[in-house]
Design a protein around this motif. Structure first.
Motif, PDB file in Angstrom:
ATOM      1  N   PRO A  77       6.723 -10.231 -12.139  1.00 27.25           N
ATOM      2  CA  PRO A  77       7.090  -8.877 -11.734  1.00 27.25           C
ATOM      3  C   PRO A  77       7.746  -8.851 -10.355  1.00 27.25           C
ATOM      4  N   ASP A  78       8.654  -7.867 -10.181  1.00 27.98           N
ATOM      5  CA  ASP A  78       9.262  -7.652  -8.877  1.00 27.98           C
ATOM      6  C   ASP A  78       8.428  -6.640  -8.090  1.00 27.98           C
ATOM      7  N   ALA A  79       8.948  -6.205  -6.956  1.00 27.64           N
ATOM      8  CA  ALA A  79       8.223  -5.278  -6.083  1.00 27.64           C
ATOM      9  C   ALA A  79       7.924  -3.943  -6.752  1.00 27.64           C
ATOM     10  N   SER A 119       1.425  -9.924  -3.446  1.00 23.76           N
ATOM     11  CA  SER A 119       1.408  -8.860  -4.450  1.00 23.76           C
ATOM     12  C   SER A 119       2.739  -8.109  -4.470  1.00 23.76           C
ATOM     13  N   ALA A 120       2.958  -7.374  -5.541  1.00 22.50           N
ATOM     14  CA  ALA A 120       4.148  -6.536  -5.648  1.00 22.50           C
ATOM     15  C   ALA A 120       4.177  -5.518  -4.505  1.00 22.50           C
ATOM     16  N   ALA A 121       3.032  -4.958  -4.148  1.00 20.74           N
ATOM     17  CA  ALA A 121       2.961  -3.982  -3.057  1.00 20.74           C
ATOM     18  C   ALA A 121       3.372  -4.618  -1.729  1.00 20.74           C
ATOM     19  N   SER A 122       2.941  -5.833  -1.491  1.00 20.42           N
ATOM     20  CA  SER A 122       3.328  -6.547  -0.279  1.00 20.42           C
ATOM     21  C   SER A 122       4.837  -6.782  -0.261  1.00 20.42           C
ATOM     22  N   HIS A 123       5.380  -7.209  -1.402  1.00 22.29           N
ATOM     23  CA  HIS A 123       6.828  -7.418  -1.508  1.00 22.29           C
ATOM     24  C   HIS A 123       7.593  -6.123  -1.236  1.00 22.29           C
ATOM     25  N   GLN A 124       7.069  -5.019  -1.746  1.00 24.11           N
ATOM     26  CA  GLN A 124       7.734  -3.729  -1.574  1.00 24.11           C
ATOM     27  C   GLN A 124       7.842  -3.393  -0.079  1.00 24.11           C
ATOM     28  N   LYS A 125       6.752  -3.567   0.657  1.00 25.31           N
ATOM     29  CA  LYS A 125       6.742  -3.283   2.097  1.00 25.31           C
ATOM     30  C   LYS A 125       7.653  -4.255   2.854  1.00 25.31           C
ATOM     31  N   LEU A 139       9.826 -11.798  -6.272  1.00 30.81           N
ATOM     32  CA  LEU A 139       8.922 -11.823  -7.422  1.00 30.81           C
ATOM     33  C   LEU A 139       7.533 -12.250  -6.983  1.00 30.81           C
ATOM     34  N   SER A 140       6.543 -11.673  -7.649  1.00 25.49           N
ATOM     35  CA  SER A 140       5.139 -11.866  -7.299  1.00 25.49           C
ATOM     36  C   SER A 140       4.464 -12.826  -8.276  1.00 25.49           C
TER      37      SER A 140
END
Length: 158
Positions: free
Chosen positions: A14-16, A72-78, A90-91
């Motif tokens: 999964p991505d962000a 995590s995806a949440a970390s990637h998003q930030k 990608l996570s």
């Protein structure tokens, strides 16, 4: 590291935003698949920002850039929002793909031994073959080194 001139293993991560991507989705394009230890750490931030700074050049050449870590995806998003990263992150929280690509290794830091991601990059061809395997890359020069590898491949292929 996996060997050059072998087929890169397919995966689904999964991505962000939580959307799942497969490596095979990018057939027909070259892919820079870079593995890094952790979002928002100094080296990983410099590496990601270097790829972001060169992203226009990668796009002009039709090359997809993908970063993978166990965050995590949440970390990637930030992380992506904070540094305006224009490429996929990608996570891989269970490090299955990190292990598949042989970058999840025993590391020693300050005398302590633990398992972690060895900063590594693969350049994958349009047909899914590993064109270049780059172990233990330097965060500050990784993007430029990949562009140099692309230049060398283009020169070799006329």
């Amino acid at each position: 590291m996996l060997s050059e001139n072998t087929l890169a293993p397919d995966f689904a991560l999964p991505d962000a935003e939580g959307q799942v991507h497969h490596l095979s989705d990018f057939r027909g394009k070259k892919v820079v698949l870079y593995f890094y230890p952790r979002d928002n750490t100094p080296g990983c931030t410099r590496q990601a920002c270097a790829f972001a700074a060169s992203y226009g050049v990668f796009q002009q050449r039709g090359v997809v850039v993908i970063g993978v870590s166990k965050d995590s995806a949440a970390s990637h998003q930030k992380f992506a929002a904070k540094y305006e990263l224009p490429f996929l992150l990608l996570s891989d929280p269970d490090h299955a793909v990190l292990e598949l690509y042989d970058v999840w290794k025993e590391k020693k830091q300050y005398g302590k031994v633990s398992m972690g991601t060895v900063r590594s990059t693969y350049l994958i061809g349009e047909d899914g073959t590993i064109l270049k395997a780059m172990p233990k890359v330097k965060p500050d020069t990784n993007a430029a080194d990949v562009l140099a590898a692309l230049d060398a491949l283009d020169a070799a292929n006329g």
